[in-house]
Each structure stands twice: as C-alpha cells, then as structure tokens.
Design an enzyme around this catalytic site. Sequence first.
Site, PDB file in Angstrom:
ATOM      1  N   PHE A 183     -11.945   2.785 -12.656  1.00  0.00           N
ATOM      2  CA  PHE A 183     -12.285   3.249 -11.318  1.00  0.00           C
ATOM      3  C   PHE A 183     -13.705   3.829 -11.387  1.00  0.00           C
ATOM      4  CE2 PHE A 183     -12.088   6.154  -7.681  1.00  0.00           C
ATOM      5  CZ  PHE A 183     -11.591   5.299  -6.722  1.00  0.00           C
ATOM      6  N   ASP A 191      -7.000   9.428 -17.622  1.00  0.00           N
ATOM      7  CA  ASP A 191      -6.882   9.467 -16.170  1.00  0.00           C
ATOM      8  C   ASP A 191      -5.500   8.901 -15.825  1.00  0.00           C
ATOM      9  OD1 ASP A 191      -6.943   9.081 -13.427  1.00  0.00           O
ATOM     10  OD2 ASP A 191      -9.023   8.408 -13.395  1.00  0.00           O
ATOM     11  N   TYR A 228      -1.837  12.285  -4.897  1.00  0.00           N
ATOM     12  CA  TYR A 228      -1.554  11.701  -3.579  1.00  0.00           C
ATOM     13  C   TYR A 228      -1.110  10.253  -3.656  1.00  0.00           C
ATOM     14  CZ  TYR A 228      -6.600  10.480  -3.870  1.00  0.00           C
ATOM     15  OH  TYR A 228      -7.842  10.054  -4.271  1.00  0.00           O
ATOM     16  N   LYS A 229      -0.954   9.728  -4.855  1.00  0.00           N
ATOM     17  CA  LYS A 229      -0.474   8.359  -5.003  1.00  0.00           C
ATOM     18  C   LYS A 229       1.049   8.413  -5.214  1.00  0.00           C
ATOM     19  CE  LYS A 229      -4.969   6.995  -6.855  1.00  0.00           C
ATOM     20  NZ  LYS A 229      -5.411   6.143  -5.730  1.00  0.00           N
ATOM     21  N   ARG A 275      -3.382  -5.719  -4.095  1.00  0.00           N
ATOM     22  CA  ARG A 275      -2.523  -4.831  -4.889  1.00  0.00           C
ATOM     23  C   ARG A 275      -1.222  -4.562  -4.129  1.00  0.00           C
ATOM     24  NH1 ARG A 275      -5.944   0.359  -6.674  1.00  0.00           N
ATOM     25  NH2 ARG A 275      -5.940   0.594  -4.401  1.00  0.00           N
TER      26      ARG A 275
END
Lengths: 404, 404
Positions: A128, A196, A221-222, A363
């Site tokens: 990312f 991460d 928040y995922k 995704r």
Amino acid sequence: MDTAPPQSLHAAIAQDRTDHLNRTPAFALPPDVIYLVGHSLGPATHNALAQVQDTAVKAWAQGLVRSWNDAGWMDLAANASGRIAPLIGAKPSEVTVTDSVSVNLFKLAAAALKLARTPTIVVETDEFPTDAYVAESLASLAGTRFGTAPPESGMDALEKGGILIKSAVNYRTAARADMLAFEAAARANGAQIVWDLSHAAGATWLDLTAAGANLAAGCTYKYLNGGPGSPGYVFVSERISESLRNPIAGWFGHADPFAFEPAYTPLPGAARFSTGTPPILSLAALEAALSVFEGIDSAALAAKTHGLTALAAQRAASMGLNVIQSHSRGAHVAIQHTDGYAIVKALAERGVLADFRTPDTIRLGFAPLYLSFAQVWRAMDILQDVLTTETFKQARFGLRAKVT
Amino acid sequence: MDTAPPQSLHAAIAQDRTDHLNRTPAFALPPDVIYLVGHSLGPATHNALAQVQDTAVKAWAQGLVRSWNDAGWMDLAANASGRIAPLIGAKPSEVTVTDSVSVNLFKLAAAALKLARTPTIVVETDEFPTDAYVAESLASLAGTRFGTAPPESGMDALEKGGILIKSAVNYRTAARADMLAFEAAARANGAQIVWDLSHAAGATWLDLTAAGANLAAGCTYKYLNGGPGSPGYVFVSERISESLRNPIAGWFGHADPFAFEPAYTPLPGAARFSTGTPPILSLAALEAALSVFEGIDSAALAAKTHGLTALAAQRAASMGLNVIQSHSRGAHVAIQHTDGYAIVKALAERGVLADFRTPDTIRLGFAPLYLSFAQVWRAMDILQDVLTTETFKQARFGLRAKVT
C-alpha cells in the site's frame, strides 16, 4: 467446520447450518446488499450505532467535560486494545489503539531505528503506497536511508539487518506473508519488521506471539468494523516495549497525564505509543464494534474466511477470470480484468458491493462474521450473470473508483 | 458592543440585549448548567449531534463504503478547514484539519527544522506539557537539540535563530502572547515559531496573516466545539507551504491518493500535512459544529470574550481571590487557591462547571457564543456563595481533577 468450498447452493446452505461464526444479526447491513468490501470499510454493528448515539447525545451533550471520567472516555482506548489483542495473538498490554495507521507505522519504524543493525527502512514496491511514503519521509527526517524492494523480496532485504515494513496480507493481491519465516530471518540478521496488519486482522489467522514479532500496526475500519477512519493500533512486544520510546511523545502516552509534569514518563507497555487526545466518537464506535468478536479466535475466523475465499476463487476461475493466486491468501480474492471498474459498477447495480483498485484489480472481500456461504454463492452467480450479459467497452481506461 | 464589565445583574441583562453573538439556541446545553469549561471541552451543537447520527446511521450503516463519495466524506476535512480559516486570519488553503494537536505540533516543528537558522527546538516551561514532550522526542529522532526557556522568555530564545513552540494563549494562566512582536523577533533572527492556538481559536482575536506567522497548530474540541477529541488542524502560510514536506507523509496528503502511485506528490497548500484516513464520525461532528461561527469574525468573538472575562476577573478580585493577571488575557480566568479543587467541586454541585489544574489553579472559561453576561454574573454570585458558606479542609492536598 468443513473449509472445502461447497459445490452447489444447496451445499452452501448446508454448510451455513454448521456455521458457529454467523453474527449477521449483530450487523446493521441493508437487506438488499451482499457486502464484499469489508476489506475497505467494515459495516456498522447495531451496538456501535447505539454507542455513537449515546456518546454524542448523553455523554457529550449532557455529561459535557465530566464524561472523561463519568462516561469512561479515558478507558475506551484500553478497552478496545484489549479486544483486539486476542485477534492478533497478543496480550492486552502489548496493544494500544491510537492515531492512524500511517502515523503508527511512522512511530514504530522510528522506534525500530535503534533496534535494527542497519537503520535502513525498506518497503516492497507493491505495498500500500502510504507505507512507502511514511518510510521515505521518516528516513529523511531521521537522516537515514529508505529503500524499495521488488514485490515478495522483502526477505532478501532483511539479510542486510535493516527495517522492513511488510503487510501480513497484501492490500491488492491478498498474498499472505509467512510471518514465522520472515521473523526468523529478521532474528538471524539483526533486522526488524514492522508488520502492517490492516488487511489481516479480524478475518485471518494471526499470532504475533508465536511468530516472534516485535512491532505491528493495523487498521480498525476494515475487518474490525470500527467505522470510517476509526483509529488504528500498534502492537509492541512486551520483550522490547520498556526499552522503546515513542518518537511522538504526547500526554496520552504519559504515565500520569493529569499531573502536568515537565518530564515525560511513559506508560508501561504498548500504551506508551499513544500520543494525543483520541477522537472519542470514532473510538467509542470501535470499542463497541469489537465486542462482536468476543469469544472468537483468529483461527476460527481464518477457517471460515478460507472457505469463503476458496469458494469465490474457485467459481471465479471457473468463469475464466484471472484470479490472482498466491501460496497463501488473506480474506479477499483479487481478480485482474481490464474492465474491472465496469464490472464492479455492474455488480453494485445488482446489490453486490465489491471494489476496484487501479489499474485493473477487482477485490472481493470475505469477512466471516456477516457473510454466509449461500450469499457468496449468490454473489458469484451474479458475477457470472454480469459477465455473460454485459459488454464492457465504456470503461476500458481512465476511470478510477474513488473508494478506499 | 460595550466591553466594559457590567456592575450589576441588571446591567448584565441590559448588555445581553445588545449581544449579536448569542447563539445559545444552537447549543444542546443542559438547562441547569452554567458551562465555564469551554476551554477544555466545548458543548455540543444540535447540528453536530444530528450530523453524527446521520453519518453513523445513514452514511456508514446504509451507504457503507459508497459514502466516501456519496456522503461527502472526502470533503469533510476541507470543509472544516475552510470554516476554521477566517477564525484565525488565514486562507482556506492555509489550513488543514488532521490528526491530534500533538502529532501536528510534531509535524510542523519537524518541517521548521529546515527553515530555522538553528535547528534547536525550544519550549517555555509553563506550556502545556505535551508541547515539550513532542519537541524533545522530535529532537531525539532528528538528531538535533531540545531546550526549555523560563516562562514568558521565549522571545529571548528566538534570538538564537531556533524554533519556538509557543501558545497564543497559555493553557493555565490565559496569558496572551504578542504574536506580532514574537514574529518580528523571529524574522529578525532567522527563527521560526510554531504557534499552539489550542486555547485561543474560537474565542479570541487571531490574525495569523497580519502577524506574519508561518506555522500553527490548534485544537478543535475546546472553543471550536468539535466534540471530544475531534481532530486538530495545522496552519501553514502560503508563503512557505510549497517548499515544505510533511515529515509523516501519508496517502491523505497525496495529490491523488487513489492513483496508488509509488512516488509521493503532495497536495498543494496546508493539505499536504494530512497523513492518514481521518476519523469520520469525529470529523463530521466538527464540520457541523463549526457552522455556528458562520459570519462571525474573531474580532467580534474577542470583544465579547473580553467583556465576559473582565466581568469575572473583576468580581473574583473583589472577593479577595488571587486572579492571575497578565498584560493580555485569552478567554479564561485563572484563579490560584490552595482549595481550588474543592471549590470547583462545590461550584459543580451548584450547576456551575469550571475546572482545576494541579496544583492550585481554578480555570473559568468564557466562550462567547453560548454564555451571557447575566449567566456570568450569576456564576460569580454562586462562587461568592461557595466561598462564604463552605469550608475547604478536606481537599488541601493530593486531589487531582481528571478532566482535560
């Protein structure tokens, strides 16, 4: 639970009957949606919505400043940390909820500068992007070096004894790192890894203790469903936490913040990596949302996730789609398609929410607590329908999905 | 508006009749409270509560990840920044809402390292302690020096061409810095000042442009009423912003975050100092709350604040209390009293909320939009009643108010 993918809707429904992880009633999902974007923004739980309302209307508006004590605002971060710890294989004192993932990666990589044999910070080029931005800006500030490594070659970088920022699950491909092997290589070479966990925690197996990990940061928040932009967390192994300092020391990491002491005395454990006053409305939502994981360990989450992703990957491959494969997969399935953006749009029109990452990656995310095998089966039916009934000329180039 | 303090309740009521800043109906304050803690946590506005509920129940739970576009989440920080700008004498492009005050002070002081003639970071010893913690940890990471200066002697430190982190209004004493004089001294000596506006913005006069300021950070949950722990902001003058880099570069400061480019291309203006995904629930509350300031400039806020604080200070002095005086006062009145904690407790029991800072300081905060002269008059009557009817033996030492 049987994690081999069911081969029919009937078999999927049968598999759902033995599913002990179904927490769908806890979630406030719209009834007409199959939500495959938990890898980007997890859905709201009913108790998170109630807690937000309560925190705003009662604690803030009525309790006012008294709520720092009376409504337990001072305890929210520790409570949330304690709920995350078992999901990543950590002790509660090794986790602290604070800041954004970006800021936390900065803090941990900065703290690692004194632990690593060589203070070079390395990021693989398919991570990312923010991970590399953070590393490069930190290296510039600290007067050290930043380097990139080709995809999947972080292991080589460890041989030089540097600092590697590495995703446990890649945000695009869903490739899962072999954390034990990476940590063994780090130990053998005097290197440090800052993990991460953003695309791993809450849906895949994680045991930082077993892996011998020292440092990790992650997103809430995922798959942890904390709400949009809910604060991140850091993991710092108790083996090293007392020897580390927070490079952005602030009063919320102080052992006695309300003593207003001129000297900085850090809290014990990972909590010393807290910095400023946390955003309470967002933190309160997170703290409530995490309760849905109570009594569930990451091995159980991973078993169901594996079943869901295997089902989706198998069916996508059977449609002739280019499914990105890797030795081990996280909780989403990535499909490369030049018309990816248009396909995601067509899916959304049919109630299946997925997302797209430029330039060509669809995704599909499979969070185990609110998705059933039957829903995934139906979602793949809908994907098949989209592929057979739509033409995708309008969106070949230049479009970009503005979702995270 | 006449800013000389009224000398009777009758005069106070008369003064309230000419008050164009009364926005009390916009606030959701309990009716039985006189709220003198706006310097710590501002009260909720009705529209902030509505926006939080809407953001949670509609945008998050129903809109899900689509709300990043459809509910305007990507625009919240810029909208909030645009509302803060006129209150501090800045252009919207010079302000960005992001992170906590502590993290923002770190970022700005780090960015200032390349601007100042000498990369030493100095903080006066009576500043809010986190400012010094941040400065010391930054100096350690960047391999430079940290130093303290005695109270009110920051001006001397500027002569050495270093970096001074300085509050526009002191958190304890309410002493107001002469920003123009400080900035002139900084310019003359090649020094840089990072202003901490936390106790100034939203209740006192601020004109960063007129002062020639380069860098400032501030808090939004005090006089800006953003809600508990709402995100902070940075100000970066347009004269220098394009030459600065964010020391914690992250995707939200990138010119095109969803392009996922390996190279970091910063946004123009202060927005390059954004880093990670912002906490949307907290940010949404802030963005709504700031609308109460629409059409009001900081000079008007300051005029009323001055009247309210002058009234309180005059009456407190007339009771024989030790009011901390300074050449210029911000928006709170500080009273030193060995029984300060007990007095604050007794006031709270009578509906007047104030706060206490260890070891001996009572703080009474006077936010101009929801306090009237008549309320302040009554609050001081109640303080007088407390002083004449209570004895304060139980709380001489060792107690500490756990409010922020």
